[in-house]
Design a protein around this motif. Structure first.
Motif, PDB file in Angstrom:
ATOM      1  N   UNK A   1       3.917   5.617  -5.626  1.00  0.00           N
ATOM      2  CA  UNK A   1       3.860   5.674  -7.092  1.00  0.00           C
ATOM      3  C   UNK A   1       2.780   6.637  -7.567  1.00  0.00           C
ATOM      4  N   UNK A   2       1.597   6.601  -6.949  1.00  0.00           N
ATOM      5  CA  UNK A   2       0.504   7.469  -7.379  1.00  0.00           C
ATOM      6  C   UNK A   2       0.825   8.936  -7.086  1.00  0.00           C
ATOM      7  N   UNK A   3       1.431   9.178  -5.948  1.00  0.00           N
ATOM      8  CA  UNK A   3       1.795  10.562  -5.629  1.00  0.00           C
ATOM      9  C   UNK A   3       2.860  11.085  -6.577  1.00  0.00           C
ATOM     10  N   UNK A   4       3.756  10.192  -6.980  1.00  0.00           N
ATOM     11  CA  UNK A   4       4.811  10.613  -7.905  1.00  0.00           C
ATOM     12  C   UNK A   4       4.251  10.916  -9.285  1.00  0.00           C
ATOM     13  N   UNK A   5       3.140  10.245  -9.666  1.00  0.00           N
ATOM     14  CA  UNK A   5       2.545  10.452 -10.995  1.00  0.00           C
ATOM     15  C   UNK A   5       1.714  11.725 -11.070  1.00  0.00           C
ATOM     16  N   UNK A   6       1.287  12.277  -9.938  1.00  0.00           N
ATOM     17  CA  UNK A   6       0.473  13.495  -9.938  1.00  0.00           C
ATOM     18  C   UNK A   6       1.385  14.705 -10.174  1.00  0.00           C
TER      19      UNK A   6
ATOM     20  N   UNK B   1       0.813  -1.209   0.000  1.00  0.00           N
ATOM     21  CA  UNK B   1       0.000   0.000   0.000  1.00  0.00           C
ATOM     22  C   UNK B   1       0.844   1.255   0.000  1.00  0.00           C
ATOM     23  N   UNK B   2       1.882   1.291   0.821  1.00  0.00           N
ATOM     24  CA  UNK B   2       2.771   2.462   0.852  1.00  0.00           C
ATOM     25  C   UNK B   2       3.510   2.635  -0.474  1.00  0.00           C
ATOM     26  N   UNK B   3       3.872   1.524  -1.091  1.00  0.00           N
ATOM     27  CA  UNK B   3       4.546   1.607  -2.388  1.00  0.00           C
ATOM     28  C   UNK B   3       3.619   2.193  -3.446  1.00  0.00           C
ATOM     29  N   UNK B   4       2.336   1.761  -3.423  1.00  0.00           N
ATOM     30  CA  UNK B   4       1.388   2.288  -4.402  1.00  0.00           C
ATOM     31  C   UNK B   4       1.087   3.761  -4.146  1.00  0.00           C
ATOM     32  N   UNK B   5       0.998   4.157  -2.876  1.00  0.00           N
ATOM     33  CA  UNK B   5       0.799   5.579  -2.562  1.00  0.00           C
ATOM     34  C   UNK B   5       1.958   6.399  -3.097  1.00  0.00           C
TER      35      UNK B   5
END
Length: 255
Positions: A238-243, A232-236
Motif C-alpha cells: 500500500x505504501x509503495x503504491x501511494x508513492x 507487513x507485506x500488505x502495508x509495504x
C-alpha cells in the motif's frame, strides 16, 4: 505395646497397603479392557452408525463403572491399611511420624474432592455426549445448561479438582516426609531411594508437559509471525503504491 512393635506393625500395614494398591490397579485395568474388548467384538458389522454409537456409549459407561468400582473397593482397603499403619507409627513417635497420618488425611480429602468432581462431570457429560453423537448437533445445544451453563459448570468442577489436587499433593509430600524419617530411624535406605525415584519420575513428567507447552507456544508464535508478515507485506504494497512513480535505479543504470 512397645515402641518397636508399633513401628514394625505400622510398617507392615503400609507395606500391605501398597500391595493392595498394585493389585487394585491391575484388576481395574483388566476389568475395563475385558468389557471394552467384549463389547467391540459383539458389535455387528452392519455399517449402521446409530447401533454402533449406542453400543460404544453403553460399553464405555460399563467399563468406566466397573473400573471405578474396582478402584473404589481396593482403594478403600488400601486407605484403611494406611490409616492403621500411620496410626501405629504415630503412637510410636508422634513428633517423628505424626506428619504421615496428617498427610494421609489431606490425601484422602483431596482424593475424594477430585473423584467427586470427576463423577459429577461424567454424570453430566455422558448424556450430552450421547445426544451429540446421535443427533450431530453441537454439545451446547443438546445440553440443558446451554453454552454459558456448560462453561460455568466446567469452571466450578475444575476449581474443585484443583483444590483437591493441591490437598493431595500436600498430603503426598507429608507422607514422604514420614517415610523418610522412618527410613532414617529404622530403614536401610530403600524408602529414601524409592521417594527420590518417585520425585524424579514426577519431574520427568513435568518436563514432558513443559516441553509440550513450549511446543504449543512455538506453533502459536510461528502463526503470529506468519500473520505479521502478511500484514507487513500488505502495508509495504500500500505504501509503495501511494508513492509517486519512480524509475528503479537498476533500469536507470541499464539505460
Amino acid at each position: 505395646m512397645q515402641v518397636n512393635d508399633l513401628i514394625s506393625k505400622g510398617a507392615r500395614m503400609l507395606m500391605w497397603s501398597l500391595i493392595i494398591s498394585l493389585v487394585g490397579g491391575a484388576v481395574s485395568m483388566a476389568a475395563m479392557a475385558a468389557i471394552m474388548f467384549s463389547s467391540v467384538a459383539a458389535i455387528p458389522a452392519t455399517g449402521v452408525t446409530p447401533p454402533v454409537t449406542s453400543q460404544f456409549i453403553s460399553s464405555l459407561s460399563s467399563a468406566m463403572a466397573a473400573s471405578a468400582v474396582a478402584a473404589a473397593v481396593f482403594g478403600a482397603v488400601m486407605l484403611v491399611l494406611q490409616w492403621i499403619g500411620w496410626s501405629r507409627l504415630r503412637d510410636a513417635d508422634r513428633y517423628r511420624y505424626g506428619i504421615g497420618r496428617t498427610g494421609l488425611v489431606l490425601l484422602i480429602v483431596g482424593f475424594v474432592l477430585v473423584m467427586v468432581a470427576e463423577a459429577v462431570m461424567l454424570t453430566a457429560m455422558m448424556p450430552v455426549l450421547a445426544s451429540y453423537l446421535s443427533s450431530g448437533m453441537p454439545p451446547y445445544l443438546t445440553s440443558p445448561y446451554g453454552l454459558a451453563g456448560m462453561m460455568g459448570y466446567a469452571v466450578a468442577v475444575g476449581g474443585i479438582t484443583i483444590i483437591g489436587s493441591v490437598l493431595a499433593v500436600a498430603g503426598t509430600v507429608m507422607t514422604w516426609i514420614g517415610l523418610w524419617r522412618l527410613d532414617v530411624d529404622h530403614g536401610t535406605g530403600l524408602l529414601r531411594a524409592s521417594i527420590i525415584i518417585e520425585i524424579v519420575a514426577i519431574a520427568i513428567t513435568s518436563l514432558v508437559v513443559v516441553a509440550q507447552m513450549i511446543l504449543l507456544a512455538t506453533v502459536v508464535l510461528a502463526f503470529i509471525s506468519y500473520i505479521l508478515m502478511i500484514v507487513g507485506l500488505h502495508r509495504v504494497s500500500d505504501r509503495a503504491h501511494a508513492i509517486p512513480p519512480q524509475t528503479p535505479p537498476s533500469l536507470v543504470q541499464g539505460s
